[in-house]
Design a protein around this motif. Structure first.
Motif, mmCIF file in Angstrom:
data_model
loop_
_atom_site.group_PDB
_atom_site.id
_atom_site.type_symbol
_atom_site.label_atom_id
_atom_site.label_comp_id
_atom_site.label_asym_id
_atom_site.label_seq_id
_atom_site.Cartn_x
_atom_site.Cartn_y
_atom_site.Cartn_z
ATOM 1 N N UNK A 1 0.834 -1.208 0.000
ATOM 2 C CA UNK A 1 0.000 0.000 0.000
ATOM 3 C C UNK A 1 0.869 1.257 0.000
ATOM 4 N N UNK A 2 0.404 2.306 -0.669
ATOM 5 C CA UNK A 2 1.063 3.618 -0.717
ATOM 6 C C UNK A 2 2.554 3.492 -1.036
ATOM 7 N N UNK A 3 2.906 2.824 -2.146
ATOM 8 C CA UNK A 3 4.328 2.572 -2.437
ATOM 9 C C UNK A 3 5.166 3.827 -2.650
ATOM 10 N N UNK A 4 4.553 4.893 -3.142
ATOM 11 C CA UNK A 4 5.309 6.114 -3.461
ATOM 12 C C UNK A 4 5.103 7.230 -2.445
ATOM 13 N N UNK A 5 4.406 6.952 -1.358
ATOM 14 C CA UNK A 5 4.092 8.008 -0.387
ATOM 15 C C UNK A 5 5.317 8.396 0.423
ATOM 16 N N UNK A 6 5.437 9.699 0.704
ATOM 17 C CA UNK A 6 6.490 10.208 1.583
ATOM 18 C C UNK A 6 5.985 10.104 3.018
ATOM 19 N N UNK A 7 6.587 9.213 3.768
ATOM 20 C CA UNK A 7 6.100 8.928 5.121
ATOM 21 C C UNK A 7 6.819 9.739 6.188
ATOM 22 N N UNK A 8 7.698 10.653 5.788
ATOM 23 C CA UNK A 8 8.504 11.391 6.760
ATOM 24 C C UNK A 8 7.647 12.236 7.696
ATOM 25 N N UNK A 9 6.669 12.947 7.114
ATOM 26 C CA UNK A 9 5.851 13.844 7.928
ATOM 27 C C UNK A 9 5.012 13.058 8.925
ATOM 28 N N UNK A 10 4.381 11.980 8.450
ATOM 29 C CA UNK A 10 3.540 11.192 9.352
ATOM 30 C C UNK A 10 4.398 10.510 10.415
ATOM 31 N N UNK A 11 5.629 10.139 10.062
ATOM 32 C CA UNK A 11 6.523 9.528 11.050
ATOM 33 C C UNK A 11 6.916 10.532 12.118
ATOM 34 N N UNK A 12 7.175 11.771 11.732
ATOM 35 C CA UNK A 12 7.522 12.805 12.715
ATOM 36 C C UNK A 12 6.341 13.075 13.649
#
Length: 654
Positions: free
Chosen positions: A405-416
């Motif tokens: 799922x969401x292979x190209x999503x930038x997860x940096x913001x949600x991780x922070x």
């Protein structure tokens, strides 16, 4: 081998025809249930033993079986060696006899009257001491080797197998072997069944297929990742014949808060090492037994025996703080002492003898509760602490759980946004995001994930502002006393009972000074101070359970006076585990700690008053954004300093 020499030039088809003919002739064939135990005993008996058994009618003999399943078969085979006045086969701990003649009494009587006696067990502690102490013949029977299996196959089928993989019975017990070697079958078919049974027994536990290899895990820290990498490398070296197994450092305890993935890591480690996984725990011992002392000990024996049978293998001792420390004696400790002692013996055997190829990994949420003997060198000697993952590790964990799922999503913001959460929290986020998408019959989106990490805040505005002020004060006082320590500040609630949280990185030192302890206590008290200064009232937010701000500050300061030698006295009065009880029982200690708390609270109030403007600005940012990274928080502090509205220095803070 000689029996096969005449068939070297025979074709496979001709050999199969011979085997088929053998299958039709069963009259002279003997099953392995008879032949294997006999062969094993005769291999262990020395010529002098046989001579003694023939001439001496008072001989006593004990046989140590390779496992519990072999006890009765070996006893039946031993009885065919001659007549015995007294024979005792036992595969579990004996229970105390309240009346009548005990087994020990019977053995002593038989020996005293010149009778021949025999005892068979997989654990010599299960036999009466009188039998083991005065035995004339002692036999230690190992699991059948390849040559014994060849002989058993020959006696069952009439033919030796043409070829057989070395170590073919690895991990197989009596019932497995006897089920594979069958009269009326062919030698080839027996070998094939042994191979299939060994492969099935040696496969990793069900459920490990979906566990990622340890190399793909995130957020466990350099120490644990380094230990696991070294363990896997050493096991590979052992398999290649380059390293003795005894040289491998293969015991450890994983310690952390709940939900930080101790079990997942252990399973992944077993998968990466290519070894079977045997999970167990104190609660499992009770649920799988009647709960009596002998049945608990039997549960421990069974898991170690099962793992040893397919070694190298990993035993995962979860919730190992459930084995109580003998140092904290209470009215139940006498019941536990034999269990703890037995476990210690089993851990000792994990580095030598039959269990020498076991990896034992413990897991605990409370490392301070472990018995000191349990974690000494040679047993669970290495305690490795797992911390909550940082933003980078959290992004990796989120990606891992998202899968395709969401292979190209930038997860940096949600991780922070999620810093301060655990791997278990991430699992719930992704699961809930997928559920929300399924309910609307669409694919999961990044917004679905955001809604789980930072769900809409439905709390009253006044409560949200109080939480923001509380966390802002924690962060500012931490920044004043320990610059650069703040990782993130958030009003996002992970649980219904939580308000917000401030995550800090504190340098861990082997030796800590009283000033450091007091600074940490002041940071804990700062939230309440912030409410008093900016809101002119305080709430219960600093109090509550054992993890609350006030509880942590109280216990921290109590340790100064009771066990760390940093107070007015050098007398060591209690362990960290006992300090809470001591505070209740000792009014003088309670008064001293209360005076420390009041003094440090006054100092913290002064810091918050001096920096009230920056606390207010951080609180306002939290009300708008709900989450501040460490960099964002520091930027707010620097802007305040540049404008000259605040000087980030406290008052009399030490």
């Amino acid at each position: 081998m000689a029996d096969n020499d005449d068939y070297d030039d025979i074709s496979v088809e001709e050999m199969d025809a011979i085997d088929a003919e053998v299958m039709r002739s069963k009259s002279s064939h003997r099953p392995p249930t008879q032949t294997l135990p006999e062969l094993m005993i005769r291999l262990a008996l020395m010529p002098g033993h046989l001579a003694r058994l023939r001439r001496d009618r008072t001989t006593s003999m004990i046989i140590e079986a390779p496992s519990a399943e072999w006890v009765q078969p070996l006893m039946r085979a031993a009885k065919r060696l001659g007549e015995w006045t007294f024979a005792h086969a036992v595969s579990e701990p004996p229970r105390k006899s309240m009346n009548g003649m005990t087994i020990s009494d019977q053995a002593i009587l038989a020996m005293a009257n010149g009778g021949r006696i025999i005892g068979v067990t997989q654990n010599l502690d299960y036999l009466p001491k009188a039998m083991t102490a005065s035995a004339d013949i002692r036999l230690k029977i190992d699991h059948p080797d390849d040559e014994l299996l060849r002989q058993a196959i020959k006696m069952a089928t009439g033919r030796y197998p043409r070829s057989m993989t070395a170590g073919i019975s690895h991990g197989l017990d009596y019932s497995d072997i006897c089920s594979a070697i069958r009269t009326g079958s062919t030698a080839k078919a027996c070998v094939e069944r042994l191979v299939a049974a060994s492969k099935a027994k040696s496969e990793a536990s069900p459920g490990l297929e979906d566990v990622p290899p340890v190399e793909e895990l995130f957020g466990y820290g350099e120490e644990l990742e380094g230990w696991a990498k070294a363990l896997i490398s050493d096991i590979d070296a052992w398999r290649a014949g380059k390293l003795d197994f005894s040289a491998i450092q293969r015991t450890a305890v994983l310690a952390s808060e709940p939900g930080l993935g101790k079990t997942t890591f252990a399973r992944s480690l077993a998968k990466s090492a290519g070894i079977p996984f045997f999970p167990t725990s104190v609660s499992q011992w009770f649920s799988n037994s009647a709960g009596y002392l002998d049945s608990i000990i039997k549960q421990i024996d069974e898991v170690f025996a099962a793992a040893a049978a397919v070694a190298p293998a990993m035993i995962f001792l979860d919730e190992c703080e459930g084995i109580p420390s003998r140092a904290n004696a209470d009215r139940h400790s006498s019941w536990w002492i034999p269990v703890v002692g037995h476990m210690l013996l089993k851990l000792d055997s994990a580095t030598s003898g039959d269990s020498s190829k076991l990896i034992v990994v413990g897991a605990t949420n409370h490392p301070e509760k472990l018995d000191a003997a349990l974690v000494r060198p040679g047993r669970l000697s290495k305690i490795i602490h797992i911390r909550k993952p940082d933003a980078t590790a959290l992004a990796g964990i989120i990606r891992q759980h998202l899968g395709k799922d969401l292979p190209d999503a930038d997860l940096e913001v949600v991780a922070k946004l999620g810093v301060g959460a655990s791997g278990a929290d991430v699992h719930d986020w992704v699961k809930s995001a997928r559920l929300a998408a399924r309910q609307q019959n669409r694919s999961v989106t990044l917004q679905d994930l955001f809604n789980q990490v930072a769900p809409p805040d439905n709390r009253p505005p006044g409560l949200v502002r109080r939480i923001a002020v509380h966390e802002a004060a924690h962060a500012v006082v931490s920044h004043v006393l320990m610059p650069g320590s703040v990782d993130c500040v958030t009003t996002i609630s992970r649980k219904p009972s939580e308000g917000g949280s401030t995550t800090m990185s504190l340098v861990a030192e082997d030796a800590i000074a009283r000033r450091d302890i007091e600074h940490r206590a002041m940071v804990l008290l700062a939230g309440r101070c912030g409410e008093e200064v900016l809101l002119n009232s305080v709430s219960s937010g600093a109090g509550g359970g054992e993890t609350s701000d006030l509880a942590q500050a109280t216990y921290m300061l109590a340790l100064v006076h009771t066990s760390l030698g940093l107070g007015d006295r050098l007398l060591h009065r209690s362990s960290p585990q006992e300090v809470k009880q001591l505070l209740t029982l000792d009014p003088v200690l309670a008064k001293t700690v209360e005076e420390d708390l009041q003094r440090l609270y006054a100092n913290t109030l002064e810091i918050v008053r001096d920096n009230a403007t920056v606390v207010e600005r951080v609180a306002e940012a939290l009300l708008k954004q709900r989450h501040l990274t460490g960099d964002q928080f520091v930027a707010i502090c620097r802007r305040a300093e540049r404008t000259g509205t605040v000087k980030l220095l406290g008052g009399s803070n030490g």
